[in-house]
Structures are given as structure tokens and as C-alpha cells.
Write a protein that holds these residues in place. Structure first.
Motif, PDB file in Angstrom:
ATOM      1  N   ILE A 109     -30.750   7.275 -42.909  1.00 10.14           N
ATOM      2  CA  ILE A 109     -31.673   7.486 -44.190  1.00 10.14           C
ATOM      3  C   ILE A 109     -32.086   6.011 -44.404  1.00 10.14           C
ATOM      4  CG2 ILE A 109     -31.542   8.028 -46.665  1.00 10.14           C
ATOM      5  CD1 ILE A 109     -29.650  10.110 -46.124  1.00 10.14           C
ATOM      6  N   TYR A 110     -31.093   5.023 -44.353  1.00 13.12           N
ATOM      7  CA  TYR A 110     -31.524   3.743 -44.603  1.00 13.12           C
ATOM      8  C   TYR A 110     -31.602   3.098 -43.233  1.00 13.12           C
ATOM      9  CZ  TYR A 110     -29.671   4.439 -49.256  1.00 13.12           C
ATOM     10  OH  TYR A 110     -29.277   4.550 -50.615  1.00 13.12           O
ATOM     11  N   ASN A 122     -21.468   9.985 -47.708  1.00 14.11           N
ATOM     12  CA  ASN A 122     -22.445   9.179 -48.756  1.00 14.11           C
ATOM     13  C   ASN A 122     -23.259   8.202 -48.037  1.00 14.11           C
ATOM     14  OD1 ASN A 122     -23.986   8.696 -51.287  1.00 14.11           O
ATOM     15  ND2 ASN A 122     -22.294   7.480 -51.851  1.00 14.11           N
ATOM     16  N   PRO A 123     -24.295   8.237 -47.007  1.00 14.44           N
ATOM     17  CA  PRO A 123     -24.748   7.300 -46.632  1.00 14.44           C
ATOM     18  C   PRO A 123     -25.308   6.058 -47.567  1.00 14.44           C
ATOM     19  CG  PRO A 123     -25.840   9.205 -46.024  1.00 14.44           C
ATOM     20  CD  PRO A 123     -25.030   9.499 -47.088  1.00 14.44           C
ATOM     21  N   ARG A 124     -24.980   4.653 -47.127  1.00 16.66           N
ATOM     22  CA  ARG A 124     -25.491   3.686 -47.955  1.00 16.66           C
ATOM     23  C   ARG A 124     -25.791   2.479 -46.667  1.00 16.66           C
ATOM     24  NH1 ARG A 124     -19.947   4.238 -49.396  1.00 16.66           N
ATOM     25  NH2 ARG A 124     -18.370   2.750 -48.373  1.00 16.66           N
ATOM     26  N   PRO A 125     -26.429   1.681 -47.308  1.00 16.21           N
ATOM     27  CA  PRO A 125     -26.777   0.130 -46.324  1.00 16.21           C
ATOM     28  C   PRO A 125     -25.785  -0.666 -46.084  1.00 16.21           C
ATOM     29  CG  PRO A 125     -27.613   0.115 -48.328  1.00 16.21           C
ATOM     30  CD  PRO A 125     -27.134   1.233 -48.335  1.00 16.21           C
ATOM     31  N   LEU A 126     -25.915  -1.296 -45.144  1.00 19.16           N
ATOM     32  CA  LEU A 126     -24.909  -2.551 -44.985  1.00 19.16           C
ATOM     33  C   LEU A 126     -24.727  -3.488 -46.183  1.00 19.16           C
ATOM     34  CD1 LEU A 126     -25.911  -3.523 -41.403  1.00 19.16           C
ATOM     35  CD2 LEU A 126     -23.637  -2.584 -41.933  1.00 19.16           C
ATOM     36  N   THR A 127     -23.670  -3.957 -46.479  1.00 21.00           N
ATOM     37  CA  THR A 127     -23.845  -4.829 -47.777  1.00 21.00           C
ATOM     38  C   THR A 127     -24.195  -6.455 -47.334  1.00 21.00           C
ATOM     39  OG1 THR A 127     -21.517  -5.707 -47.156  1.00 21.00           O
ATOM     40  CG2 THR A 127     -21.516  -3.750 -48.552  1.00 21.00           C
ATOM     41  N   ILE A 128     -24.778  -6.620 -48.444  1.00 19.40           N
ATOM     42  CA  ILE A 128     -25.301  -8.089 -48.281  1.00 19.40           C
ATOM     43  C   ILE A 128     -24.206  -9.117 -47.766  1.00 19.40           C
ATOM     44  CG2 ILE A 128     -26.245 -10.277 -49.308  1.00 19.40           C
ATOM     45  CD1 ILE A 128     -28.330  -8.288 -49.236  1.00 19.40           C
TER      46      ILE A 128
END
Length: 214
Positions: A109-110, A122-128
Motif C-alpha cells: 500500500i505504501y 496494519n500496513p504502515r511505512p518505514l519510520t523516519i
């Protein structure tokens, strides 16, 4: 601008940028390599770049007689109240690495989606923080910074702005509008520009000399 970001300077040596990219190409994770390329090619805010989804990637037909397809990201705008989104067009190098990334991750998704097991449902992006760590370690490994040097993902955004002004046809005024900043002074300080860079609204002559002060 955060105080920690104000200490981060652009990389002013083109060869340093190339060395950084080369070591990422040789040893870096693919998504970090793509983040580097997009950050340097577009100058997007790190938080916006990190959160990009594949659905933010758009295409449009341009030209009347010689039609061509332009590819861009539709991202939030902070200054155009009547236009909540703006278009960030992509050069060929960015399109190429994105195409490869999508081929390797067809269901993400990201764009920079994490593979952490905690994000499986719960897909999410890599953290900063993770992106910063990977980019900084690569920069240290190729010798362009030391571990003690101020560094952040904002380095890519500032390097984008610096080189487009000093080596290209962008004026400070044009970059100020692109970065959505409030004044020429803020933009000049933000990019740590050399003395003599034109501030006006028209592109400078490529042959014009600039005092680097470095």
C-alpha cells in the motif's frame, strides 16, 4: 523549522552525492535506495515522502501534437488553500527505480512499506528514524560525513534545493515557492546558499559567476 534541522546542511559536492548513492546501490536496502533517489530528485518534505502511497502516483497526457505521458505524485499543499494538493513531477531516474520497486512489491500500500511483523495486519511505512539510520550509516561508510556530523533525511531536500539553484536555472524565488516557504531570506538560510545567488523571479544566466564563499 526544527532546531535540529537547522544544523543540517546540504551536501554541496556533487561527487559526495554520487559516492553516497553508489554505496546505497551496492549495499543498501531497495526501499532506502528509492527514498534517496526520490528525495534528491524531488526535494519533498521527508514526512510527506515517507507517507506516500502507490495510489498517490498519477499520470497525465501532455502536449498537443507530440503526446507524452507525465508521471507525478499528488501531495498535500501547505500554502494553496484553494488547491489542497499539488503535483510533483518525476524525472526518468525516479520513475525507473519506482517501477522496479513496484515489481518487487506488487501488493504494498505504501511505497516505503515496512516488513515488520508488527505491521502485517496494519500496513504502515518505514519510520523516519529507520530511514535516517540507514541513510546516515551509508554516508558514514563512504566517508562523506563523520558520525558526529549533523544529519537528517532533510539533507536530501536541502541538497535538492542547493544544487538546483547553484548549478541550474532556478532562482531563490522559484525555489522558495516550490519549497512552500515564506521568504527569500528563509530559503537562502535554509539551503545555506553562497553569496551572490540571484534572488529574483527570472532564471539566471548559466554563465554568471557566483561567489561560493567556501
Amino acid at each position: 523549522m526544527k532546531s535540529s534541522e537547522s544544523n543540517v546542511k546540504p551536501l554541496k559536492n556533487v561527487m559526495d552525492l554520487r559516492r553516497w548513492e553508489k554505496i546505497l546501490e551496492e549495499n543498501g536496502p531497495e526501499k532506502i535506495r528509492v527514498y534517496f533517489r526520490l528525495g534528491l530528485d524531488t526535494g519533498m518534505q521527508p514526512a510527506i515522502l515517507q507517507q506516500l502511497k502507490w495510489t498517490d502516483l498519477k499520470t497525465e497526457e501532455q502536449g498537443e501534437q507530440l503526446r507524452q505521458t507525465a508521471i507525478y505524485f499528488e501531495v498535500p499543499s501547505r500554502v494553496e488553500w484553494h488547491k489542497p494538493f499539488r503535483k510533483i513531477y518525476l524525472p526518468p531516474d525516479s520513475i525507473k527505480v519506482l517501477d522496479e520497486l513496484r515489481r518487487h512489491n506488487p501488493n504494498d500500500i505504501y511505497i516505503f512499506q515496512t516488513r515488520s511483523r508488527h505491521a502485517l495486519k496494519n500496513p504502515r511505512p518505514l519510520t523516519i528514524q529507520r530511514i535516517t539510520l540507514e541513510l546516515k550509516q551509508a554516508a558514514i561508510n563512504c566517508g562523506i560525513i563523520s558520525p558526529a556530523d549533523p544529519f537528517g533525511v532533510i539533507t536530501l531536500r536541502k541538497s535538492f534545493g542547493y544544487h538546483h539553484i547553484v548549478h541550474g536555472n532556478w532562482t531563490v524565488h522559484e525555489m522558495m515557492r516550490y519549497l512552500e516557504q515564506r521568504s527569500l531570506k528563509i530559503t537562502s538560510q535554509y539551503l545555506d546558499l553562497p553569496v551572490g545567488v540571484p534572488l529574483g523571479c527570472t532564471p539566471r544566466n548559466r554563465g554568471q559567476k557566483i561567489k561560493t564563499g567556501n
